[in-house]
Motif scaffolding. Structure first.
Motif, PDB file in Angstrom:
ATOM      1  N   CYS A 220       0.805  -1.229   0.000  1.00 20.62           N
ATOM      2  CA  CYS A 220       0.000   0.000   0.000  1.00 20.62           C
ATOM      3  C   CYS A 220       0.839   1.281   0.000  1.00 20.62           C
ATOM      4  O   CYS A 220       0.995   1.943   1.033  1.00 20.62           O
TER       5      CYS A 220
ATOM      6  N   ASP B 166      -1.011  -3.366  -3.804  1.00 20.87           N
ATOM      7  CA  ASP B 166      -1.162  -1.906  -3.890  1.00 20.87           C
ATOM      8  C   ASP B 166       0.202  -1.239  -4.087  1.00 20.87           C
ATOM      9  O   ASP B 166       0.552  -0.287  -3.398  1.00 20.87           O
TER      10      ASP B 166
ATOM     11  N   TYR C 252      -1.432   2.926  -7.087  1.00 23.65           N
ATOM     12  CA  TYR C 252      -2.855   3.216  -6.892  1.00 23.65           C
ATOM     13  C   TYR C 252      -3.377   3.809  -8.186  1.00 23.65           C
ATOM     14  O   TYR C 252      -2.720   4.653  -8.801  1.00 23.65           O
TER      15      TYR C 252
ATOM     16  N   HIS D 229      -5.690  -2.303  -6.133  1.00 20.42           N
ATOM     17  CA  HIS D 229      -5.388  -1.008  -6.763  1.00 20.42           C
ATOM     18  C   HIS D 229      -4.449  -1.093  -7.962  1.00 20.42           C
ATOM     19  O   HIS D 229      -4.316  -0.126  -8.701  1.00 20.42           O
TER      20      HIS D 229
ATOM     21  N   ASP E  87      -3.305  -4.383   2.966  1.00 14.13           N
ATOM     22  CA  ASP E  87      -4.607  -3.906   2.493  1.00 14.13           C
ATOM     23  C   ASP E  87      -5.323  -2.908   3.392  1.00 14.13           C
ATOM     24  O   ASP E  87      -5.947  -1.971   2.912  1.00 14.13           O
TER      25      ASP E  87
ATOM     26  N   HIS F  97      -4.177  -0.882   5.856  1.00 11.12           N
ATOM     27  CA  HIS F  97      -3.446   0.328   6.263  1.00 11.12           C
ATOM     28  C   HIS F  97      -3.320   0.449   7.781  1.00 11.12           C
ATOM     29  O   HIS F  97      -3.319   1.555   8.318  1.00 11.12           O
TER      30      HIS F  97
HETATM   31 FE   LIG Z   1      -4.146  -0.213   0.059  1.00 10.86          FE
END
Ligand SMILES: [Fe+2]
Length: 461
Positions: free
Chosen positions: A96, A123, A126, A178, A356, A358
């Motif tokens: 992420c 991720d 994004y 993402h 995922d 965060h």
């Molecule tokens: Fe994410």
């Protein structure tokens, strides 16, 4: 081993020859392998080399040359042979990294840790712009075409700290949503795009992912299909099962009103479909492969490297249960089958790592999360986001009392997880950045959790 590079900048749509060299020393004095490759325009002038015949369990250095350009020297390594005892594996995992929401200082710290490998759990890019206090911009709208996804990867990969992390050690990778579209499930996007059109988008996104990741040639996409799930052994010490819970999953249950796809947060009694036993997270083929591979594994530790959260998470304080449908909570029957496999196949020391959401989540995985007496089957470590923004901690704190199997739920920090694995013990440091608003921010350890071999469940050190 897969060596990767990509040529960019004022190129014609023709193939360019590239040379590569691997040395046994950092100064590149003793070249142990070298050869040529071709950067083809139909693969965005990306280059992948899969050298053979190297020695197991050692570091190598490599570089690429094209025309008068030479890449910086990067470091990578081979895994130990399957049948050897290994005293230690050190790795980092992260996920992420929304580019606009922060700098990649955490990658600089990962590189400084000099781990044996990095596991990136999704991720990587994004597709959308969101969040507050942005430090930089995508400078482009949401990608849909191959060219647009390529530009997004080129932007992310221009970051020097991300480059340093790639140059520090080998990476093992999987994707999450993402890399294509928020909360997509198989062939169904978040919004109402028709299936045929979405599969064209997925094909573009998957191809761009392949072009920009150090993945072997055998994973080359075929249209909208690309098999990235695989396993990687590290001597007798560890085996990584790298999963794909996006491409084959059942459609999201009970999406928000007026939506055909995407996730939702629902009271469980209002979404019967959640509990349909036919629902799958991995798809039938991958699930079978995983079950068989876990049964055959002779490794001391069996690590599931995947993208989402596995532990049940009740988001309704007090009686009743409210759940978010995008993670394993949206596929409870599939989760029960997998945890059941750990038990029935007597899988040694299973640990699930994910991302995922965060935030850091450290959890006990159980067959029945609602029963305090249900035995702990496995341990789960969800790493926080590298940069992507999260819920306020106050919201997290509201829910934690209803989830006693979640030992820590911490959304305030961005960072990564650093792991040291020995035959007897898993030790993981939850690493936190002071800020992602500055490139040079320091990093520290929020907490350390261990798992003792033979005793499932994390324990705070
Ligand atoms: Fe994410």
């Amino acid at each position: 081993m897969v060596l990767w590079t990509r040529l960019v900048g004022g190129l014609d749509p023709v193939a360019y020859p590239v040379r590569w060299e691997i040395a046994s020393d950092e100064a590149m004095r003793t070249i142990v392998a070298s050869g040529g490759a071709v950067a083809e325009p139909q693969w965005a002038h990306s280059v992948r080399v899969e050298p053979k015949g190297l020695e197991p369990d050692r570091w190598y250095w490599y570089r690429f040359m094209a025309g008068d350009a030479v890449t910086p020297v990067a470091r990578t390594r081979t895994a130990p042979r399957q049948d050897t005892e290994v005293a230690k594996l050190r790795f980092a995992f992260a996920s992420c990294q929304q580019y606009e929401q922060g700098y990649y200082g955490a990658h600089r710290h990962i590189a400084a840790d000099a781990p044996d490998l990095v596991a990136f759990l999704g991720d990587y890019i994004y597709e959308s712009s969101w969040g507050k206090d942005r430090v930089r911009s995508h400078e482009a709208p949401e990608p849909y075409t191959l060219e647009e996804y390529r530009q997004r990867y080129a932007l992310y990969k221009s970051d020097p700290d991300l480059q340093a992390s790639h140059a520090a050690c080998p990476w093992i990778v999987t994707w999450d949503d993402h890399e294509v579209d928020n909360d997509y499930a198989d062939d169904r996007p978040e919004d109402g795009m028709p299936k045929e059109q979405f599969l064209l988008r997925r094909a573009a996104a998957y191809q761009a992912y392949y072009e920009h990741m150090p993945l072997p040639e055998r994973m080359k996409p075929k249209g909208p299909d690309m098999r990235i799930y695989t396993q990687l052994g590290w001597g007798r010490l560890a085996r990584f099962f790298i999963l794909d819970d996006r491409q084959y999953r059942s459609w999201q249950s009970c999406p928000r009103p007026k939506r055909t796809g995407g996730s939702n947060t629902v009271d469980i009694e209002q979404c019967e479909r959640l509990f349909n036993p036919n629902r799958s997270m991995l798809g039938r083929a991958q699930e079978k492969w995983l079950e068989n591979s876990l049964a055959e594994s002779r490794s001391r530790w069996n690590l599931l490297a995947q993208q989402t959260t596995m532990a049940q998470f009740d988001q309704k304080p007090g009686p009743g249960r409210r759940t978010w449908t995008d993670g394993w909570d949206g596929h409870p029957a599939a989760r029960e089958r997998l945890l059941g496999t750990f038990k029935s196949k007597r899988v040694a020391n299973p640990v699930v790592i994910g991302g995922d959401v965060h935030c850091f989540n450290v959890s006990q995985l159980k067959l029945d999360f609602d029963d305090p007496a249900s035995p702990i089957i496995a341990s789960e470590f969800v790493g926080t986001s590298l940069t992507s923004q999260a819920w306020p901690q106050e919201r997290m704190n509201q829910y934690l009392p209803d989830n006693p199997h979640i030992l820590l739920g911490e959304s305030r920090y961005r960072g990564y997880v650093r792991v040291e694995l020995t035959p007897g013990r898993w030790t993981s440091d939850l690493r936190i950045m002071e800020t992602v608003q500055r490139r040079d921010a320091p990093c520290s350890t929020l907490a350390t959790y261990v798992v003792e071999a033979g005793k499932p469940g994390p324990v705070r050190a």
